[in-house]
Design an enzyme around this catalytic site. Structure first.
Site, PDB file in Angstrom:
ATOM      1  CB  CYS A 145      -0.933   0.004   1.210  1.00 15.23           C
ATOM      2  SG  CYS A 145      -1.955   1.496   1.302  1.00 15.23           S
ATOM      3  CG  HIS A 185      -2.220  -2.256  -9.419  1.00 21.49           C
ATOM      4  ND1 HIS A 185      -3.117  -1.373  -8.857  1.00 21.49           N
ATOM      5  CD2 HIS A 185      -1.281  -2.487  -8.477  1.00 21.49           C
ATOM      6  CE1 HIS A 185      -2.723  -1.081  -7.625  1.00 21.49           C
ATOM      7  NE2 HIS A 185      -1.619  -1.748  -7.370  1.00 21.49           N
ATOM      8  CD  GLU A 198      -6.807   0.900  -2.647  1.00 22.73           C
ATOM      9  OE1 GLU A 198      -6.128   0.066  -2.001  1.00 22.73           O
ATOM     10  OE2 GLU A 198      -6.815   2.113  -2.408  1.00 22.73           O
ATOM     11  CB  CYS A 224      -4.891   3.500  -5.069  1.00 15.00           C
ATOM     12  SG  CYS A 224      -4.060   1.890  -5.071  1.00 15.00           S
ATOM     13  N   GLY A 252      -1.593   1.985  -7.131  1.00 15.21           N
ATOM     14  CA  GLY A 252      -2.349   2.146  -8.367  1.00 15.21           C
ATOM     15  C   GLY A 252      -1.796   3.269  -9.223  1.00 15.21           C
TER      16      GLY A 252
END
Length: 276
Positions: A75, A161, A210, A219, A222
């Site tokens: 994260c 992703h 997410e 994110c 991301g």
């Protein structure tokens, strides 16, 4: 039992941070779900744990749990909050630390302007390592969902992703389409779904669904994965800004076999304690 916590956010992507260096807390799915519940708990997108490292070459162990109680690998917004937390709590005197995650190491640097620069590592592009079901690596992949076909890029920044570039983000049904693609069988560990619109070679807009959470205000991984996909498709330059609902992240990448750098803010909201 009383648990002390710190509420933080990185561009609106919010976290409950627990210090397990000095508190003996047994963490399980039920506890994570209780803390993350926005009606009956504190409320957050993820719960972050600060622990002693098991890797002697790192300063801390950094663990991340989604709202649903499942532990995840990475994260980016949380990494910045993690760095700010250990600096503010005087758990380290360094302004650059190395932290251990479940599958990699991250280097976190607190800058003079109090923003945090994160070495997010080298992006993973080989399908089997993302993981993504494909015979070989391609720049884009054709993904079928409910009789429709989507062109995606697949990238891992320590977590999987899928990236879709669109002309108009306002027309994308992020929650519905994001949930469907997140659970697509070609992503055996599910995936975070990124919807991006390129403004110009140095700026792009981004919304992210997410896994285990839903759409968030921002994110970090991301943004990095989308930046990598945009660079590989010659849509973006080697330095760009990701514009998310919660604010802006600055990104740098010199190309394959080099790490992605992400810079952005981390904010402490309040300190508290909750009785369980």
């Amino acid at each position: 039992m009383m648990i002390k916590f710190t509420k933080m956010h990185g561009l609106g992507n919010d976290f409950v941070v627990l210090d397990l260096l000095s508190h003996n807390i047994t963490v399980n799915k039920a506890l994570i779900r209780r803390l993350a519940d926005r009606h009956f708990g504190i409320g957050c997108d993820q719960v972050l744990l600060v622990e002693h490292p098991t890797d002697p070459e790192t300063d801390f162990r950094y663990r991340i749990f989604n709202q649903d109680g499942n532990e995840v690998e990475q994260c980016g917004n949380g990494a910045r909050c993690f760095a700010k937390y250990v600096f503010e709590k005087n758990l380290t005197g360094k302004t650059s630390i190395t932290v251990q995650t479940s599958n990699t190491r991250l280097i976190l640097e607190l800058q003079e302007d109090q923003e945090v620069r994160v070495n997010m590592g080298i992006p993973i592009l080989e399908p089997e390592s993302i993981p993504f079901d494909a015979d070989q690596r391609e720049q884009t992949y054709r993904l079928e969902h409910k009789d429709k076909h989507f062109e995606i890029s697949a990238v891992s920044m320590g977590n999987p992703h899928a990236i879709l570039f669109v002309d108009d983000l306002r027309r994308v049904r992020v929650a519905k389409l994001g949930r469907g693609l997140c659970h697509h069988p070609r992503f055996p560990e599910q995936a975070n779904i990124n919807f991006a619109r390129v403004r110009d070679p140095e700026n792009f807009d981004l919304r992210v669904f997410e896994r285990g959470v839903g759409e968030t205000m921002a994110c970090g991984t991301g943004a990095c994965a989308t930046f990598v996909a945009g660079r590989l498709r010659n849509l973006l330059t080697d330095c760009a800004r990701a514009h998310l609902k919660g604010g802006v992240l600055k990104l740098e990448w010199q190309g394959e076999e080099t790490p992605v750098y992400m810079t952005g803010p981390a904010t402490t909201v309040y300190e508290g304690q909750i009785r369980l």
